[in-house]
Design a protein around this motif. Structure first.
Motif, mmCIF file in Angstrom:
data_model
loop_
_atom_site.group_PDB
_atom_site.id
_atom_site.type_symbol
_atom_site.label_atom_id
_atom_site.label_comp_id
_atom_site.label_asym_id
_atom_site.label_seq_id
_atom_site.Cartn_x
_atom_site.Cartn_y
_atom_site.Cartn_z
ATOM 1 N N SER A 145 69.816 16.197 29.324
ATOM 2 C CA SER A 145 69.009 14.975 29.318
ATOM 3 C C SER A 145 68.600 14.585 27.903
ATOM 4 O O SER A 145 68.656 13.404 27.523
ATOM 5 N N ASP A 146 68.207 15.569 27.097
ATOM 6 C CA ASP A 146 67.785 15.289 25.722
ATOM 7 C C ASP A 146 68.940 14.768 24.874
ATOM 8 O O ASP A 146 68.753 13.891 24.022
ATOM 9 N N LEU A 147 70.142 15.298 25.089
ATOM 10 C CA LEU A 147 71.308 14.826 24.350
ATOM 11 C C LEU A 147 71.614 13.376 24.687
ATOM 12 O O LEU A 147 71.928 12.560 23.806
ATOM 13 N N VAL A 148 71.528 13.039 25.973
ATOM 14 C CA VAL A 148 71.812 11.659 26.402
ATOM 15 C C VAL A 148 70.776 10.694 25.854
ATOM 16 O O VAL A 148 71.102 9.584 25.409
ATOM 17 N N MET A 149 69.515 11.104 25.821
ATOM 18 C CA MET A 149 68.430 10.228 25.375
ATOM 19 C C MET A 149 68.261 10.216 23.862
ATOM 20 O O MET A 149 67.444 9.456 23.341
ATOM 21 N N GLY A 150 69.005 11.048 23.143
ATOM 22 C CA GLY A 150 68.903 11.073 21.690
ATOM 23 C C GLY A 150 67.731 11.865 21.168
ATOM 24 O O GLY A 150 67.384 11.753 19.988
ATOM 25 N N ARG A 151 67.144 12.685 22.021
ATOM 26 C CA ARG A 151 66.020 13.511 21.567
ATOM 27 C C ARG A 151 66.488 14.777 20.865
ATOM 28 O O ARG A 151 65.726 15.435 20.160
ATOM 29 N N VAL A 152 67.753 15.131 21.072
ATOM 30 C CA VAL A 152 68.356 16.316 20.463
ATOM 31 C C VAL A 152 69.745 15.950 19.966
ATOM 32 O O VAL A 152 70.459 15.178 20.613
ATOM 33 N N THR A 153 70.114 16.486 18.807
ATOM 34 C CA THR A 153 71.459 16.328 18.253
ATOM 35 C C THR A 153 72.020 17.703 17.943
ATOM 36 O O THR A 153 71.310 18.573 17.442
ATOM 37 N N LEU A 154 73.295 17.892 18.257
ATOM 38 C CA LEU A 154 73.972 19.155 17.953
ATOM 39 C C LEU A 154 74.804 19.002 16.692
ATOM 40 O O LEU A 154 75.398 17.947 16.446
ATOM 41 N N LEU A 155 74.851 20.072 15.895
ATOM 42 C CA LEU A 155 75.625 20.074 14.655
ATOM 43 C C LEU A 155 76.422 21.362 14.543
ATOM 44 O O LEU A 155 76.029 22.399 15.077
ATOM 45 N N ARG A 156 77.515 21.261 13.819
ATOM 46 C CA ARG A 156 78.277 22.451 13.448
ATOM 47 C C ARG A 156 78.097 22.660 11.952
ATOM 48 O O ARG A 156 78.292 21.735 11.155
ATOM 49 N N ILE A 157 77.721 23.881 11.548
ATOM 50 C CA ILE A 157 77.457 24.191 10.147
ATOM 51 C C ILE A 157 78.512 25.162 9.641
ATOM 52 O O ILE A 157 78.775 26.199 10.265
ATOM 53 N N ASP A 158 79.130 24.816 8.513
ATOM 54 C CA ASP A 158 80.143 25.667 7.887
ATOM 55 C C ASP A 158 79.826 25.823 6.405
ATOM 56 O O ASP A 158 79.132 24.992 5.808
ATOM 57 N N SER A 159 80.377 26.890 5.816
ATOM 58 C CA SER A 159 80.261 27.112 4.376
ATOM 59 C C SER A 159 81.593 27.660 3.876
ATOM 60 O O SER A 159 82.389 28.168 4.668
ATOM 61 N N PRO A 160 81.855 27.561 2.578
ATOM 62 C CA PRO A 160 83.109 28.098 2.050
ATOM 63 C C PRO A 160 83.274 29.574 2.384
ATOM 64 O O PRO A 160 82.414 30.396 2.068
ATOM 65 N N ALA A 161 84.372 29.886 3.063
ATOM 66 C CA ALA A 161 84.684 31.266 3.480
ATOM 67 C C ALA A 161 83.599 31.849 4.386
ATOM 68 O O ALA A 161 83.497 33.065 4.532
ATOM 69 N N GLY A 162 82.782 30.987 4.989
ATOM 70 C CA GLY A 162 81.760 31.466 5.908
ATOM 71 C C GLY A 162 80.622 32.219 5.255
ATOM 72 O O GLY A 162 79.917 32.984 5.912
ATOM 73 N N LYS A 163 80.407 31.992 3.948
ATOM 74 C CA LYS A 163 79.365 32.727 3.231
ATOM 75 C C LYS A 163 77.978 32.340 3.723
ATOM 76 O O LYS A 163 77.690 31.187 4.000
ATOM 77 N N ASN A 164 77.107 33.350 3.794
ATOM 78 C CA ASN A 164 75.674 33.170 4.077
ATOM 79 C C ASN A 164 75.390 32.560 5.443
ATOM 80 O O ASN A 164 74.348 31.922 5.641
ATOM 81 N N LEU A 165 76.291 32.748 6.395
ATOM 82 C CA LEU A 165 76.042 32.245 7.743
ATOM 83 C C LEU A 165 75.390 33.307 8.633
ATOM 84 O O LEU A 165 74.630 32.968 9.536
#
Length: 304
Positions: A145-165
């Motif tokens: 429900s929150d995704l549809v209403m814009g109350r929540v947004t999902l993100l994918r986070i990446d870094s070079p070679a996966g450092k510090n994840l």
């Protein structure tokens, strides 16, 4: 004579390029310091928390919402068919009101619906990560429900070679128009980014700003790094930029001032944290460094 030096300093600041002739300690009495507004404070210890730059891409939530809706429908179908299977089994055992064949058919339908629900939940974990499997039915329904209403947004986070994840729980993000917001990490992503060679993280942003993060938008992610360190903080107000270098004035007796180069170090919002050249407790000029520099060069020029 001292007043003439002060006037000469102001004039030289306008008409002459400042030179590097006077890097040896120079004396300025209390009266002159008061006129040019000098303030002195001891240097404190400082630390740095360096960061690695990564990327956060806003995810299209449509596939997830569709999967969650299918899961809700499958859950309800499994509930109904399970209840029907239990009912027909009870009636068949009680007095053969329903035939054994009908009871078995109801049991098979219930098993099929339960397996369908199980398969959808497995898809949720395989496609979106194990963190989603830890959420209960009510939490998943609220997320949809929150995704549809814009109350929540999902993100994918990446870094070079996966450092510090690894082990990250919150990631500051830089907004395109200025400002920052913080994404809460949900868990590891299920697919890798082959270009960056990064396993990736899934994160969420909640609140009023979430609705302005459209799918496909890429933000800068500031991932914490262990490469920070300890040192001496030279505050921004004490830093003097001249002659292509950064300097700070240090005094031991509040009358004699030595201009030292501030070399290396890491910039922080409070100033420069340096590992050498300064010590905790050194008395630095925090207000009036530029005026001291002007007066220093005027004094040097007058002595030639």
């Amino acid at each position: 004579m001292k007043s003439l030096v002060a006037v000469g300093a102001a004039c030289l600041a306008i008409i002459l390029p400042l030179s590097a002739l006077a890097q040896t300690p120079v004396k300025f009495d209390a009266a002159l310091q008061k006129r040019i507004g000098v303030r002195i404070a001891p240097l404190q210890a400082g630390s740095t928390a360096a960061s690695v730059k990564g990327f956060a891409k806003v995810i299209d939530p449509s596939p997830l919402v569709t999967l969650l809706n299918d899961t809700d429908a499958a859950r309800e179908a499994a509930r109904i068919s399970k209840a029907e299977a239990d009912r027909t089994k009870a009636l068949q055992a009680l007095d053969n009101t329903v035939s054994k064949k009908v009871a078995e058919a109801a049991a098979l339908q219930a098993a099929a619906d339960i397996n369908k629900l199980k398969g959808l939940r497995q898809r949720l974990g395989l496609e979106w990560g194990p963190s989603f499997l830890t959420l209960g039915d009510a939490a998943l329904s609220q997320l949809s429900s929150d995704l549809v209403m814009g109350r929540v947004t999902l993100l994918r986070i990446d870094s070079p070679a996966g450092k510090n994840l690894a082990g990250v729980r919150a990631v500051p993000l830089d907004l395109p128009g200025g400002g920052t917001l913080t994404a809460s990490v949900m868990g590891p992503a299920r697919t890798a980014d082959p270009m960056m060679k990064s396993g990736g993280l899934l994160a969420r942003v909640s609140g009023p700003q979430a609705q302005y993060l459209s799918p496909g938008l890429i933000l800068t992610a500031n991932l914490p790094s262990s490469s920070g360190g300890q040192g001496v903080l030279v505050p921004s107000s004490a830093l003097l930029r001249a002659e292509g270098k950064v300097w700070a004035y240090i005094t031991k007796d509040n009358l004699t001032f030595a201009r030292r180069p501030v070399e290396g170090g890491i910039y922080t919002p409070q100033g420069l944290v340096v590992a050498s050249g300064f010590s905790v407790g050194d008395r630095a000029v925090t207000v009036g460094a530029a005026a001291l520099y002007t007066a220093e060069n005027a004094t040097a020029a007058a002595g030639e």
